[in-house]
Design a protein around this motif. Structure first.
Motif, PDB file in Angstrom:
ATOM      1  N   THR A 105      -0.524  15.705  14.119  1.00  0.00           N
ATOM      2  CA  THR A 105      -1.989  15.795  14.088  1.00  0.00           C
ATOM      3  C   THR A 105      -2.645  14.856  13.082  1.00  0.00           C
ATOM      4  O   THR A 105      -3.862  14.758  13.060  1.00  0.00           O
ATOM      5  N   ALA A 106      -1.847  14.193  12.261  1.00  0.00           N
ATOM      6  CA  ALA A 106      -2.408  13.305  11.234  1.00  0.00           C
ATOM      7  C   ALA A 106      -3.039  12.074  11.868  1.00  0.00           C
ATOM      8  O   ALA A 106      -2.598  11.592  12.907  1.00  0.00           O
ATOM      9  N   THR A 107      -4.068  11.597  11.212  1.00  0.00           N
ATOM     10  CA  THR A 107      -4.664  10.331  11.629  1.00  0.00           C
ATOM     11  C   THR A 107      -3.677   9.219  11.286  1.00  0.00           C
ATOM     12  O   THR A 107      -2.782   9.409  10.463  1.00  0.00           O
ATOM     13  N   PRO A 108      -3.824   8.045  11.901  1.00  0.00           N
ATOM     14  CA  PRO A 108      -2.871   6.966  11.608  1.00  0.00           C
ATOM     15  C   PRO A 108      -2.751   6.648  10.119  1.00  0.00           C
ATOM     16  O   PRO A 108      -1.694   6.269   9.644  1.00  0.00           O
ATOM     17  N   LYS A 109      -3.829   6.809   9.380  1.00  0.00           N
ATOM     18  CA  LYS A 109      -3.776   6.587   7.931  1.00  0.00           C
ATOM     19  C   LYS A 109      -4.365   7.822   7.258  1.00  0.00           C
ATOM     20  O   LYS A 109      -5.568   7.949   7.106  1.00  0.00           O
ATOM     21  N   PRO A 110      -3.493   8.773   6.847  1.00  0.00           N
ATOM     22  CA  PRO A 110      -4.011  10.001   6.240  1.00  0.00           C
ATOM     23  C   PRO A 110      -4.704   9.727   4.904  1.00  0.00           C
ATOM     24  O   PRO A 110      -4.421   8.742   4.236  1.00  0.00           O
ATOM     25  N   THR A 111      -5.625  10.623   4.546  1.00  0.00           N
ATOM     26  CA  THR A 111      -6.272  10.502   3.238  1.00  0.00           C
ATOM     27  C   THR A 111      -5.214  10.667   2.149  1.00  0.00           C
ATOM     28  O   THR A 111      -4.119  11.172   2.392  1.00  0.00           O
ATOM     29  N   ARG A 112      -5.561  10.274   0.961  1.00  0.00           N
ATOM     30  CA  ARG A 112      -4.623  10.342  -0.161  1.00  0.00           C
ATOM     31  C   ARG A 112      -4.146  11.784  -0.393  1.00  0.00           C
ATOM     32  O   ARG A 112      -2.955  12.028  -0.576  1.00  0.00           O
ATOM     33  N   LEU A 113      -5.069  12.753  -0.375  1.00  0.00           N
ATOM     34  CA  LEU A 113      -4.680  14.152  -0.599  1.00  0.00           C
ATOM     35  C   LEU A 113      -3.753  14.667   0.504  1.00  0.00           C
ATOM     36  O   LEU A 113      -2.788  15.373   0.228  1.00  0.00           O
ATOM     37  N   LEU A 114      -4.052  14.308   1.750  1.00  0.00           N
ATOM     38  CA  LEU A 114      -3.193  14.751   2.842  1.00  0.00           C
ATOM     39  C   LEU A 114      -1.820  14.086   2.758  1.00  0.00           C
ATOM     40  O   LEU A 114      -0.795  14.727   3.024  1.00  0.00           O
ATOM     41  N   ALA A 115      -1.795  12.828   2.391  1.00  0.00           N
ATOM     42  CA  ALA A 115      -0.512  12.129   2.243  1.00  0.00           C
ATOM     43  C   ALA A 115       0.315  12.733   1.107  1.00  0.00           C
ATOM     44  O   ALA A 115       1.519  12.966   1.259  1.00  0.00           O
ATOM     45  N   ILE A 116      -0.330  13.030  -0.013  1.00  0.00           N
ATOM     46  CA  ILE A 116       0.377  13.651  -1.132  1.00  0.00           C
ATOM     47  C   ILE A 116       0.883  15.034  -0.722  1.00  0.00           C
ATOM     48  O   ILE A 116       2.032  15.398  -1.005  1.00  0.00           O
ATOM     49  N   GLY A 117       0.043  15.795  -0.040  1.00  0.00           N
ATOM     50  CA  GLY A 117       0.437  17.131   0.398  1.00  0.00           C
ATOM     51  C   GLY A 117       1.616  17.098   1.357  1.00  0.00           C
ATOM     52  O   GLY A 117       2.578  17.855   1.205  1.00  0.00           O
ATOM     53  N   GLY A 118       1.568  16.227   2.345  1.00  0.00           N
ATOM     54  CA  GLY A 118       2.660  16.135   3.309  1.00  0.00           C
ATOM     55  C   GLY A 118       3.955  15.652   2.685  1.00  0.00           C
ATOM     56  O   GLY A 118       5.031  16.201   2.949  1.00  0.00           O
ATOM     57  N   MET A 145       0.842  -1.176   0.000  1.00  0.00           N
ATOM     58  CA  MET A 145       0.000   0.000   0.000  1.00  0.00           C
ATOM     59  C   MET A 145       0.893   1.248   0.000  1.00  0.00           C
ATOM     60  O   MET A 145       1.818   1.363   0.787  1.00  0.00           O
ATOM     61  N   LEU A 146       0.607   2.184  -0.886  1.00  0.00           N
ATOM     62  CA  LEU A 146       1.422   3.374  -1.051  1.00  0.00           C
ATOM     63  C   LEU A 146       1.345   4.300   0.163  1.00  0.00           C
ATOM     64  O   LEU A 146       2.358   4.812   0.627  1.00  0.00           O
ATOM     65  N   PHE A 147       0.176   4.539   0.697  1.00  0.00           N
ATOM     66  CA  PHE A 147       0.007   5.461   1.815  1.00  0.00           C
ATOM     67  C   PHE A 147      -0.228   4.658   3.086  1.00  0.00           C
ATOM     68  O   PHE A 147      -1.314   4.184   3.343  1.00  0.00           O
ATOM     69  N   SER A 148       0.801   4.522   3.873  1.00  0.00           N
ATOM     70  CA  SER A 148       0.716   3.679   5.062  1.00  0.00           C
ATOM     71  C   SER A 148       0.700   4.525   6.326  1.00  0.00           C
ATOM     72  O   SER A 148       0.977   5.728   6.292  1.00  0.00           O
ATOM     73  N   PRO A 149       0.413   3.893   7.453  1.00  0.00           N
ATOM     74  CA  PRO A 149       0.425   4.612   8.735  1.00  0.00           C
ATOM     75  C   PRO A 149       1.815   5.113   9.131  1.00  0.00           C
ATOM     76  O   PRO A 149       1.956   5.888  10.050  1.00  0.00           O
ATOM     77  N   VAL A 150       2.848   4.698   8.423  1.00  0.00           N
ATOM     78  CA  VAL A 150       4.209   5.121   8.720  1.00  0.00           C
ATOM     79  C   VAL A 150       4.448   6.575   8.296  1.00  0.00           C
ATOM     80  O   VAL A 150       5.319   7.248   8.836  1.00  0.00           O
TER      81      VAL A 150
END
Length: 128
Positions: A65-78, A1-6
């Motif tokens: 402040t991120a949730t353990p698994k950020p949404t795709r847009l938040l992950a891309i932004g970060g 999975m590309l966007f993980s809790p890590v």
């Protein structure tokens, strides 16, 4: 999975590293002789250091402040903040210290930072 809790952990670690290296850069910029900089380089490097420190704080806040698994847009932004900061600040530092322009590195990094902030804004706006 590309966007993980890590991902939020990586943001916190990189934010802390950016803050630490930004502090080092601030000391170098303040104390190095003018001869070590290109023309106008001290001011340019100071601007890059400020940008680095602001984005260090942003990554720390995002990671805390991120949730353990950020949404795709938040992950891309970060992740974009991370990449854009490295490219933009690295390109500006290179130019400031060498006097040679780093082609399209800084503008590419700056564009990534702008798009990343837009992704974060949209991600937060659409968040349920």
């Amino acid at each position: 999975m590309l966007f993980s809790p890590v991902i939020p952990r990586v943001w916190r670690i990189c934010g802390a590293l950016f803050a630490g290296t930004g502090t080092i850069m601030g000391a170098l910029i303040a104390h190095m002789p003018d001869a070590r900089f290109g023309v106008g380089g001290r001011a340019m490097a100071h601007g890059a250091m400020e940008m680095q420190m602001w984005h260090a704080l942003a990554l720390l806040a995002l990671g805390l402040t991120a949730t353990p698994k950020p949404t795709r847009l938040l992950a891309i932004g970060g992740c974009g903040l991370l990449l854009g900061t490295v490219l933009f600040c690295g390109g500006v530092y290179y130019t400031a210290f060498s006097g040679h322009h780093a082609a399209h590195i800084a503008p590419t990094g700056g564009s990534i930072l702008i798009l990343s902030w837009l992704c974060l804004a949209l991600g937060w706006a659409l968040r349920a």
